[in-house]
Design a protein around this motif. Structure first.
Motif, PDB file in Angstrom:
ATOM      1  N   LEU A  64      24.910  12.505 -12.013  1.00 26.30           N
ATOM      2  CA  LEU A  64      26.357  12.368 -11.988  1.00 26.30           C
ATOM      3  C   LEU A  64      26.844  11.653 -13.241  1.00 26.30           C
ATOM      4  N   CYS A  65      28.106  11.852 -13.535  1.00 25.14           N
ATOM      5  CA  CYS A  65      28.738  11.144 -14.650  1.00 25.14           C
ATOM      6  C   CYS A  65      28.590   9.646 -14.413  1.00 25.14           C
ATOM      7  N   GLN A  66      28.153   8.926 -15.439  1.00 22.55           N
ATOM      8  CA  GLN A  66      27.895   7.497 -15.281  1.00 22.55           C
ATOM      9  C   GLN A  66      29.166   6.654 -15.367  1.00 22.55           C
ATOM     10  N   MET A  67      30.303   7.335 -15.458  1.00 22.39           N
ATOM     11  CA  MET A  67      31.567   6.601 -15.486  1.00 22.39           C
ATOM     12  C   MET A  67      32.319   6.767 -14.164  1.00 22.39           C
ATOM     13  N   CYS A  68      32.569   8.012 -13.771  1.00 22.87           N
ATOM     14  CA  CYS A  68      33.275   8.231 -12.502  1.00 22.87           C
ATOM     15  C   CYS A  68      32.322   8.363 -11.324  1.00 22.87           C
ATOM     16  N   SER A  93      31.481  13.613 -10.912  1.00 28.11           N
ATOM     17  CA  SER A  93      31.228  14.926 -11.497  1.00 28.11           C
ATOM     18  C   SER A  93      29.783  15.042 -11.976  1.00 28.11           C
ATOM     19  N   SER A  94      29.208  16.228 -11.751  1.00 23.51           N
ATOM     20  CA  SER A  94      27.844  16.497 -12.222  1.00 23.51           C
ATOM     21  C   SER A  94      27.845  17.369 -13.474  1.00 23.51           C
ATOM     22  N   GLU A  95      29.037  17.672 -13.988  1.00 20.14           N
ATOM     23  CA  GLU A  95      29.143  18.505 -15.187  1.00 20.14           C
ATOM     24  C   GLU A  95      29.068  17.614 -16.424  1.00 20.14           C
ATOM     25  N   ILE A  96      27.860  17.183 -16.750  1.00 16.21           N
ATOM     26  CA  ILE A  96      27.637  16.284 -17.885  1.00 16.21           C
ATOM     27  C   ILE A  96      27.653  17.090 -19.178  1.00 16.21           C
ATOM     28  N   CYS A 121      27.581   2.961 -25.580  1.00 13.55           N
ATOM     29  CA  CYS A 121      27.449   2.555 -24.176  1.00 13.55           C
ATOM     30  C   CYS A 121      26.205   3.150 -23.520  1.00 13.55           C
ATOM     31  N   ASP A 122      25.649   4.192 -24.168  1.00 15.13           N
ATOM     32  CA  ASP A 122      24.517   4.927 -23.603  1.00 15.13           C
ATOM     33  C   ASP A 122      24.895   5.516 -22.245  1.00 15.13           C
ATOM     34  N   PHE A 123      26.136   6.068 -22.178  1.00 10.21           N
ATOM     35  CA  PHE A 123      26.648   6.685 -20.957  1.00 10.21           C
ATOM     36  C   PHE A 123      26.670   8.200 -21.127  1.00 10.21           C
ATOM     37  N   LEU A 124      26.258   8.912 -20.065  1.00 12.43           N
ATOM     38  CA  LEU A 124      26.451  10.355 -19.994  1.00 12.43           C
ATOM     39  C   LEU A 124      27.769  10.592 -19.271  1.00 12.43           C
ATOM     40  N   LEU A 125      28.627  11.432 -19.866  1.00 12.03           N
ATOM     41  CA  LEU A 125      29.996  11.566 -19.372  1.00 12.03           C
ATOM     42  C   LEU A 125      30.358  13.020 -19.102  1.00 12.03           C
ATOM     43  N   CYS A 126      31.268  13.194 -18.143  1.00 12.22           N
ATOM     44  CA  CYS A 126      31.875  14.506 -17.939  1.00 12.22           C
ATOM     45  C   CYS A 126      33.047  14.634 -18.919  1.00 12.22           C
ATOM     46  N   THR A 127      33.627  15.821 -18.999  1.00 13.17           N
ATOM     47  CA  THR A 127      34.704  16.046 -19.967  1.00 13.17           C
ATOM     48  C   THR A 127      35.915  15.166 -19.688  1.00 13.17           C
ATOM     49  N   LYS A 128      36.256  15.013 -18.423  1.00 10.76           N
ATOM     50  CA  LYS A 128      37.414  14.204 -18.057  1.00 10.76           C
ATOM     51  C   LYS A 128      37.219  12.750 -18.476  1.00 10.76           C
ATOM     52  N   CYS A 129      36.047  12.193 -18.199  1.00  8.86           N
ATOM     53  CA  CYS A 129      35.783  10.794 -18.550  1.00  8.86           C
ATOM     54  C   CYS A 129      35.613  10.622 -20.055  1.00  8.86           C
ATOM     55  N   GLN A 130      35.153  11.682 -20.735  1.00 12.00           N
ATOM     56  CA  GLN A 130      35.045  11.612 -22.194  1.00 12.00           C
ATOM     57  C   GLN A 130      36.428  11.431 -22.821  1.00 12.00           C
ATOM     58  N   ILE A 140      26.271  16.672 -25.726  1.00  9.61           N
ATOM     59  CA  ILE A 140      24.845  16.500 -25.410  1.00  9.61           C
ATOM     60  C   ILE A 140      24.000  17.566 -26.110  1.00  9.61           C
ATOM     61  N   LYS A 141      24.614  18.683 -26.491  1.00  9.19           N
ATOM     62  CA  LYS A 141      23.865  19.705 -27.219  1.00  9.19           C
ATOM     63  C   LYS A 141      23.540  19.247 -28.636  1.00  9.19           C
ATOM     64  N   ASP A 142      24.305  18.269 -29.157  1.00  6.44           N
ATOM     65  CA  ASP A 142      24.101  17.806 -30.531  1.00  6.44           C
ATOM     66  C   ASP A 142      23.284  16.524 -30.607  1.00  6.44           C
ATOM     67  N   ILE A 143      22.729  16.070 -29.469  1.00  6.73           N
ATOM     68  CA  ILE A 143      21.958  14.819 -29.488  1.00  6.73           C
ATOM     69  C   ILE A 143      20.752  14.939 -30.408  1.00  6.73           C
ATOM     70  N   GLY A 144      20.051  16.070 -30.327  1.00  8.21           N
ATOM     71  CA  GLY A 144      18.872  16.263 -31.176  1.00  8.21           C
ATOM     72  C   GLY A 144      19.233  16.238 -32.646  1.00  8.21           C
ATOM     73  N   THR A 145      20.322  16.920 -33.003  1.00 10.81           N
ATOM     74  CA  THR A 145      20.752  16.951 -34.406  1.00 10.81           C
ATOM     75  C   THR A 145      21.135  15.560 -34.887  1.00 10.81           C
ATOM     76  N   TYR A 146      21.836  14.809 -34.032  1.00 12.79           N
ATOM     77  CA  TYR A 146      22.256  13.460 -34.407  1.00 12.79           C
ATOM     78  C   TYR A 146      21.043  12.553 -34.610  1.00 12.79           C
ATOM     79  N   GLN A 147      20.087  12.637 -33.682  1.00 12.71           N
ATOM     80  CA  GLN A 147      18.884  11.808 -33.812  1.00 12.71           C
ATOM     81  C   GLN A 147      18.104  12.160 -35.074  1.00 12.71           C
TER      82      GLN A 147
END
Length: 329
Positions: A15-19, A22-25, A32-41, A58-65
Motif C-alpha cells: 500500500l501507499c506509505q502515505m495514505c 491505495s495499492s497503485e504505487i 523520505c524513502d516513501f512509496l507513493l500513489c499518484t494522489k499522494c505524490q 518507480i520505473k526510473d529508480i534504476g536509472t537514477y541509481q
C-alpha cells in the motif's frame, strides 16, 4: 482481505506509505524513502516542508541509481578558452572551470578549488536556479489567477454599474414623462377654457344679431308701408327701448386670455440630475474578501504545520515530526 487470500503467500500488494489505502504505487520520494500513489505524490509536492524533495517514477529508480553510482566525468571537461586543454580546477572568484593555461594567464591570484568540489557547488547553484524558476512560475500562475479573479470581478462590477446607470435613466425618463404629462394636462385645460369662452361669445353675438335682424325687418317694413300710425307706434317702441337701454348693442368680445407659450428650460441638463463616473482612490478596496469558518475539525495533533485541500473535497494535515498526513472528509 479477499484480495490477500487470493494471492500466494508473500505477494500481498504493498500500500501507499502515505495514505495506506491505495495499492497503485507509481512514485518514490528519495528523501523520505516513501512509496507513493499518484494522489499522494501530488499532495507531497504541494506541502511546503517537502516541496524540495526528489520524487521520481518507480520505473526510473534504476536509472537514477545508475546516475548516482556513475557521476559525470568532470576530469575530461574541455576548456572553452584554450583548445586541446582540459579543465583542472574551479575558480571561485570567476565561478568557472579553468585549465592550466587559464591559471597562468588570468587566474593566478584567484581563489581556486578542485573540480569535484566546484561541480558540487555549481550543481547546487543550478538546482537553486531551477527552484527559483519554479517559484517564479508559481508566482506567475498565482498572478494569472488573481488577474482572472479581478477580470471576473470587474466584469460583474461593470454589469452591475451599467444596470444602475440604465435604472437611473428609466427613473429620469419616468420623471420627465410625468412632468411632460402635467404640462400637457394644464395646457389642454387652458385650451378648453379658451375654446369654451369663444364659443359662448359666439352664441351671444349670434343671438344679438338675430334680434337686430328682426328689428331691422320691422323698421324696414314700417317705412315701406308709408302709414303714419305705424310710424308713430314703432317710433314709440324704439324710444322706449332706448330709454331702458335695451337698444344698446354690446359688441362681440374678441379679446381673451391667450394660450400659454411653452418655454424650454434654459439650464442645461446637469450631471447631478443623472449622475457621474468617479475614480476610486483605492481601486483594490473593492477586492477585499472576508473569510468565514464554515466547518471545524478536531485533531489530536499539537500543531498543524501543513494543510492541503484536494479536489475530491478531502483535507490533508500534518505535523512536522509526524512525517505522515492525516485525511479529513
Amino acid at each position: 482481505m479477499a484480495l490477500s487470500k487470493s494471492l500466494p503467500s508473500g505477494q500481498v500488494p504493498m500500500l501507499c506509505q502515505m495514505c495506506e489505502e491505495s495499492s497503485e504505487i507509481r512514485w518514490k520520494c528519495l528523501l523520505c524513502d516513501f512509496l507513493l500513489c499518484t494522489k499522494c505524490q501530488k499532495l507531497h509536492k504541494k506541502v511546503k516542508s517537502t516541496d524540495q524533495h526528489t520524487i521520481i517514477d518507480i520505473k526510473d529508480i534504476g536509472t537514477y541509481q545508475q546516475e548516482v553510482s556513475n557521476p559525470p566525468d568532470i576530469n575530461n571537461a574541455p576548456c572553452s578558452v584554450h583548445n586541446g586543454q582540459n579543465c583542472c580546477l574551479f575558480c571561485q572568484t570567476c565561478e568557472e572551470v579553468i585549465c592550466p593555461l587559464c591559471i597562468l594567464h588570468a587566474h593566478k591570484t584567484h581563489k581556486m578549488i578542485g573540480l569535484a568540489e566546484g561541480y558540487k557547488s555549481t550543481l547546487k547553484a543550478v538546482k537553486d536556479f531551477h527552484t527559483e524558476v519554479e517559484e517564479n512560475i508559481l508566482q506567475t500562475v498565482k498572478g494569472l489567477s488573481k488577474l482572472g479573479l479581478r477580470e471576473t470581478y470587474k466584469k460583474s462590477k461593470y454589469e452591475s454599474e451599467r444596470q444602475t446607470i440604465l435604472d437611473r435613466e428609466r427613473v429620469l425618463k419616468n420623471e420627465v414623462e410625468k412632468h411632460t404629462q402635467n404640462i400637457l394636462t394644464e395646457f389642454d385645460h387652458q385650451r378648453d377654457f379658451f375654446k369654451k369662452s369663444v364659443q359662448d361669445e359666439q352664441n351671444r353675438s349670434k343671438n344679438i344679431k338675430k334680434d337686430l335682424e328682426i328689428r331691422r325687418e320691422s323698421l324696414g317694413h314700417t317705412l315701406s308701408q308709408n302709414k303714419a300710425y305705424e310710424v308713430f307706434s314703432l317710433f314709440k317702441q324704439e324710444r322706449a327701448l332706448r330709454a331702458v337701454g335695451k337698444q344698446e348693442v354690446k359688441q362681440a368680445i374678441t379679446k381673451f386670455k391667450g394660450l400659454p407659450k411653452y418655454v424650454p428650460g434654459k439650464q442645461p441638463f446637469l450631471e447631478t440630475q443623472h449622475g457621474e463616473l468617479i475614480e476610486l482612490k483605492d481601486e483594490n478596496e473593492q477586492d477585499t474578501f472576508e473569510f468565514q469558518v464554515l466547518q471545524k475539525f478536531k485533531t489530536k495533533l499539537p500543531i498543524v504545520d501543513d494543510a492541503v485541500w484536494c479536489e475530491d473535497a478531502t483535507l490533508w494535515i500534518s505535523y512536522f515530526f509526524l512525517k505522515r498526513y492525516r485525511r479529513y472528509n
